[in-house]
Design an enzyme around this catalytic site. Structure first.
Site, PDB file in Angstrom:
ATOM      1  CG  PHE A   1      -1.864  -1.137   1.287  1.00  0.00           C
ATOM      2  CD1 PHE A   1      -3.118  -1.043   0.721  1.00  0.00           C
ATOM      3  CD2 PHE A   1      -1.490  -2.334   1.897  1.00  0.00           C
ATOM      4  CE1 PHE A   1      -4.000  -2.112   0.757  1.00  0.00           C
ATOM      5  CE2 PHE A   1      -2.363  -3.410   1.936  1.00  0.00           C
ATOM      6  CZ  PHE A   1      -3.622  -3.298   1.369  1.00  0.00           C
ATOM      7  CD  GLU A   2      -1.652   6.104  -1.597  1.00  0.00           C
ATOM      8  OE1 GLU A   2      -2.466   5.678  -2.430  1.00  0.00           O
ATOM      9  OE2 GLU A   2      -1.395   7.296  -1.458  1.00  0.00           O
ATOM     10  CB  THR A   3      -0.256   3.925   4.093  1.00  0.00           C
ATOM     11  OG1 THR A   3      -0.840   2.642   3.836  1.00  0.00           O
ATOM     12  CG2 THR A   3      -1.276   5.006   3.816  1.00  0.00           C
TER      13      THR A   3
END
Length: 267
Positions: A53-55
């Site tokens: 995920f981009e997080t």
């Protein structure tokens, strides 16, 4: 003989995407139905796929369905809890980027797969403004393949976008190279009625498959530009085992995959 069951359009879309994820793929996942698709792929066709995920959650286990990319459950069992920079570095890395499948969504799409997730109307005086591309533009630029979820409506499949948030194919595919971008392979668009792919020569979208009970003409009527339909084939419906997987293991509370009786179809 398969067991008679009912399924919804959302379930069909999630499973279509899951079938397109292969073992050893690296999956860049956003919020919502893309999480369901990535989790289903781990159980159906791609147990060795890597989800991130981009997080910053990279290679997470996804024991439970997260509600967003910021949900702490995306960090459970990860190989590394990194950050935004590390996640996007995976996309731009010449070894991992081509293996990455990015799952995106948008408000509008044009015949070449360019996406608008920013606004409708003039950018400075929009009729409607959306949250924006987030990391989708980077993913569309560098991932080896892109799966885009769309609702099948003429107002969403348009000749010209109100705003280009994420790049697809330019009218001349070589223009992507000149812009410093890689050329995605076998990208596709999944809707509640059909599946579209892109011609490797022209970069233009064509109808690749239609769902049971829906004809190519039905789909073409819900596209706001001329679409080639001669290559379309009916896609298999979900199996009873696939539907049970979604409802009993991945999203047992119906948090993302809604179960609206009027939308159900049977096979």
């Amino acid at each position: 003989m398969s067991q008679l069951m009912e399924y919804t359009s959302q379930e069909m879309m999630a499973l279509m995407a899951a079938r397109e994820i292969h073992d050893d793929d690296i999956v860049f996942c956003g919020t919502g139905i893309s999480m369901v698709a990535a989790m289903a792929a781990k159980h159906i066709s791609a147990p060795r796929s890597i989800i991130f995920f981009e997080t910053g959650g990279i290679d997470c286990e996804l024991r439970e369905l997260p509600l967003s990319v910021g949900d702490p459950r995306v960090m459970v069992g990860t190989t590394i809890n990194a950050g935004l920079a590390e996640s996007f570095a995976l996309l731009q890395n010449p070894r991992t980027g081509p293996r990455t499948v990015a799952i995106l969504g948008a408000a509008q799409i044009d015949p070449f797969g360019n996406l608008n997730s920013t606004c409708l109307g003039d950018y400075h005086r929009p009729r409607m403004r959306f949250p924006g591309a987030g990391g989708a533009s980077d993913a569309a630029a560098y991932a080896g393949r892109v799966i885009t979820f769309m609702v099948q409506e003429r107002r969403r499949f348009v000749r010209r976008l109100d705003y280009v948030s994420s790049p697809g194919w330019p009218e001349n595919p070589q223009d992507r190279f000149r812009a410093g971008l890689t050329l995605p392979q076998d990208s596709l668009v999944i809707t509640d009625k059909a599946v579209f792919r892109f011609d490797s020569g022209s970069g233009r979208m064509y109808l690749s498959g239609h769902y049971p009970g829906i004809t190519p003409a039905d789909v073409a009527a819900a596209v706001g530009f001329e679409i080639e339909t001669r290559r379309s084939r009916e896609v298999p419906p979900p199996s009873a085992a696939e539907i049970s997987l979604l409802r009993e293991k991945i999203d047992p509370l119906g948090l993302i995959i809604k179960r609206i009786k009027s939308e159900k179809k049977s096979f």
